[in-house]
Design an enzyme around this catalytic site. Structure first.
Site, PDB file in Angstrom:
ATOM      1  N   ARG A 110       0.927  -1.084   0.137  1.00 19.63           N
ATOM      2  CA  ARG A 110       0.013  -0.030   0.144  1.00 19.63           C
ATOM      3  C   ARG A 110       0.778   1.140   0.175  1.00 19.63           C
ATOM      4  O   ARG A 110       0.250   2.215   0.641  1.00 19.63           O
ATOM      5  CB  ARG A 110      -0.865  -0.052   1.157  1.00 19.63           C
ATOM      6  CG  ARG A 110      -1.952  -1.132   1.151  1.00 19.63           C
ATOM      7  CD  ARG A 110      -3.037  -0.959   2.200  1.00 19.63           C
ATOM      8  NE  ARG A 110      -4.000  -2.157   2.288  1.00 19.63           N
ATOM      9  CZ  ARG A 110      -3.864  -3.269   2.778  1.00 19.63           C
ATOM     10  NH1 ARG A 110      -2.701  -3.249   3.477  1.00 19.63           N
ATOM     11  NH2 ARG A 110      -4.373  -4.352   2.626  1.00 19.63           N
ATOM     12  N   GLU A 179       7.816  19.058 -25.372  1.00 20.06           N
ATOM     13  CA  GLU A 179       7.383  19.212 -23.976  1.00 20.06           C
ATOM     14  C   GLU A 179       7.964  20.776 -23.399  1.00 20.06           C
ATOM     15  O   GLU A 179       7.006  21.519 -22.747  1.00 20.06           O
ATOM     16  CB  GLU A 179       7.583  18.297 -22.786  1.00 20.06           C
ATOM     17  CG  GLU A 179       6.868  17.180 -22.916  1.00 20.06           C
ATOM     18  CD  GLU A 179       5.289  17.195 -23.022  1.00 20.06           C
ATOM     19  OE1 GLU A 179       4.850  18.330 -22.192  1.00 20.06           O
ATOM     20  OE2 GLU A 179       4.748  16.246 -23.560  1.00 20.06           O
ATOM     21  N   GLU A 217      -5.196  17.155 -10.505  1.00 25.12           N
ATOM     22  CA  GLU A 217      -5.676  17.492 -11.833  1.00 25.12           C
ATOM     23  C   GLU A 217      -7.369  17.646 -11.512  1.00 25.12           C
ATOM     24  O   GLU A 217      -8.146  17.053 -12.389  1.00 25.12           O
ATOM     25  CB  GLU A 217      -5.638  16.502 -13.067  1.00 25.12           C
ATOM     26  CG  GLU A 217      -6.054  17.294 -14.306  1.00 25.12           C
ATOM     27  CD  GLU A 217      -5.032  16.482 -15.354  1.00 25.12           C
ATOM     28  OE1 GLU A 217      -4.002  15.993 -15.225  1.00 25.12           O
ATOM     29  OE2 GLU A 217      -5.727  16.298 -16.431  1.00 25.12           O
ATOM     30  N   ASN A 225      -1.467  19.975 -20.182  1.00 25.66           N
ATOM     31  CA  ASN A 225      -1.679  19.166 -21.448  1.00 25.66           C
ATOM     32  C   ASN A 225      -1.856  20.459 -22.762  1.00 25.66           C
ATOM     33  O   ASN A 225      -2.478  19.821 -23.908  1.00 25.66           O
ATOM     34  CB  ASN A 225      -3.111  18.468 -21.394  1.00 25.66           C
ATOM     35  CG  ASN A 225      -2.890  17.467 -20.375  1.00 25.66           C
ATOM     36  OD1 ASN A 225      -1.997  17.016 -20.130  1.00 25.66           O
ATOM     37  ND2 ASN A 225      -4.242  17.177 -19.802  1.00 25.66           N
ATOM     38  N   HIS A 232      -2.335  13.995 -29.143  1.00 20.68           N
ATOM     39  CA  HIS A 232      -2.936  12.591 -28.609  1.00 20.68           C
ATOM     40  C   HIS A 232      -3.580  12.162 -29.843  1.00 20.68           C
ATOM     41  O   HIS A 232      -3.564  10.798 -30.157  1.00 20.68           O
ATOM     42  CB  HIS A 232      -3.725  12.538 -27.298  1.00 20.68           C
ATOM     43  CG  HIS A 232      -2.931  12.996 -25.877  1.00 20.68           C
ATOM     44  ND1 HIS A 232      -3.429  13.483 -25.089  1.00 20.68           N
ATOM     45  CD2 HIS A 232      -1.680  12.474 -25.895  1.00 20.68           C
ATOM     46  CE1 HIS A 232      -2.456  13.471 -24.227  1.00 20.68           C
ATOM     47  NE2 HIS A 232      -1.342  12.980 -24.633  1.00 20.68           N
TER      48      HIS A 232
END
Ligand code: GLY
Length: 345
Positions: A110, A179, A217, A225, A232
């Site tokens: 976890r 980027e 987000e 983005n 994309h």
């Protein structure tokens, strides 16, 4: 060496940028860690010494290995090694490696600490920063997709060793340059006044500031983005033949043209996009000749309902780059057609 802090309260961490910073890996590990699982790929030449007993676990190259199956294998390796919750996972590689290593760390017991050593420019300025981790869901009966399974799991530290960039293949460098070009438009900063290490650090700082205000987000993080909606769609339409950075390059100038078409920015600002993307980062901005504009609009929309409600884009404007919903697909399509026509002249 430049240090950038990602300010996230008790999950805050430092990103170190410079030549040879991987030498400081041992001092970036959590104090109680007694062993480390170093997740990397056979093709990655960067050697890292965590300074504690460790095992190097290799994962396959390519998106087809970014799966739960790979994570399961890693967990079996962790179990065999006796990796405990106070130990550490280290991801050494590009975005695929740090996404997978981060996710394996997020789910093992976890949650176990993870430190990233990104070896690509894209990893340094984007993928390894901000805690998005995950794997793809391979398509079955037409259902599946990229990064559908994942977790937000912040690293304890990120070491961006610029030595890694010396051997990076041109396609990989272009991915990072796409980027970096994006960051020029997210603030009013003159990134061109900075040398390359400072510019990389500034890109990380810009991303850190966005992530700090919207870690999961809910809104503002979507600004990261910018240029990615068309990118994309291009990646899917070309079966990923187009490199991510090349797709983002086209996506950035497309977003500028769309913003101009909608009266949000003037022609000079569109030209600035070309100057940065083409002039500074030497990326091509023409739409690939063989992709169908209507298919791209459908891919950008995602589903039929979006086509009737309008598309959402991240667009430049008087108040800077922001998320803009409700864009008429006809406008999206007209701008694509005009870019395609000007590319053929
Ligand atoms: N790559 C976009 C983000 O980290 O939110």
């Amino acid at each position: 060496m430049i240090t950038v802090r990602v300010p996230l309260g008790e999950r805050s961490y430092d990103v170190l940028v410079g030549h040879g910073v991987r030498a400081g890996l041992a001092s970036s590990l959590p104090a109680g860690a007694r062993r480390a699982a170093v997740i990397t790929q056979a093709s990655i030449p960067l050697d890292c010494d965590p300074g504690i007993p460790c095992e190097r676990l290799l994962i396959g190259d390519g998106e087809q290995h970014k799966t739960l199956e790979t994570v399961e294998q890693l967990c079996r390796d962790f179990a065999r090694m006796g990796l405990t919750r106070s130990d550490v996972v280290i991801g050494v590689g590009g975005g695929m490696v740090t996404d997978v290593a981060g996710f394996a760390a997020a789910v093992w017991h976890r949650g176990v600490a993870v430190v990233h050593v990104p070896t690509t420019l894209l990893g340094m300025v984007d993928a390894a920063i901000g805690g998005k981790t995950g794997v793809n869901l391979p398509a079955l009966d037409g259902v599946g997709g990229k990064n559908l399974i994942g977790a937000f799991w912040q690293p304890r530290a990120v070491l961006c060793d610029l030595d890694a960039l010396a051997t990076l293949p041109p396609r990989e460098l272009r991915c990072g340059r796409g980027e970096m070009a994006k960051y020029h438009f997210l603030t009013g900063d003159d990134l061109l006044a900075l040398d390359v290490p400072e510019r990389i650090a500034r890109c990380i700082e810009i991303k850190a500031a966005v992530v700090a205000t919207d870690e999961r987000e809910g809104g503002r993080r979507a600004l990261l983005n910018y240029g990615h909606t068309l990118a994309h769609a291009l990646e899917i339409a070309t079966g990923h033949e187009i490199a991510h950075g090349d797709a983002v390059a086209v996506g950035l100038v497309y977003a500028a043209h769309l913003a101009h078409h909608l009266g949000r920015i003037d022609a000079d600002r569109v030209q600035q996009h070309y100057d940065v993307v083409r002039g500074v980062y030497e990326l091509a901005t023409d739409l690939p000749a063989d992709v169908d504009a209507e298919r791209l609009v459908q891919l950008m929309a995602g589903d039929k309902k979006v086509l009737s409600d309008g598309l959402t884009f991240v667009l430049d404007g008087a108040a800077g780059v922001e998320v803009v919903p409700g864009i008429d697909p006809t406008a999206a399509s007209a701008v694509l057609a005009s870019m395609a026509a000007s590319g053929q002249q």
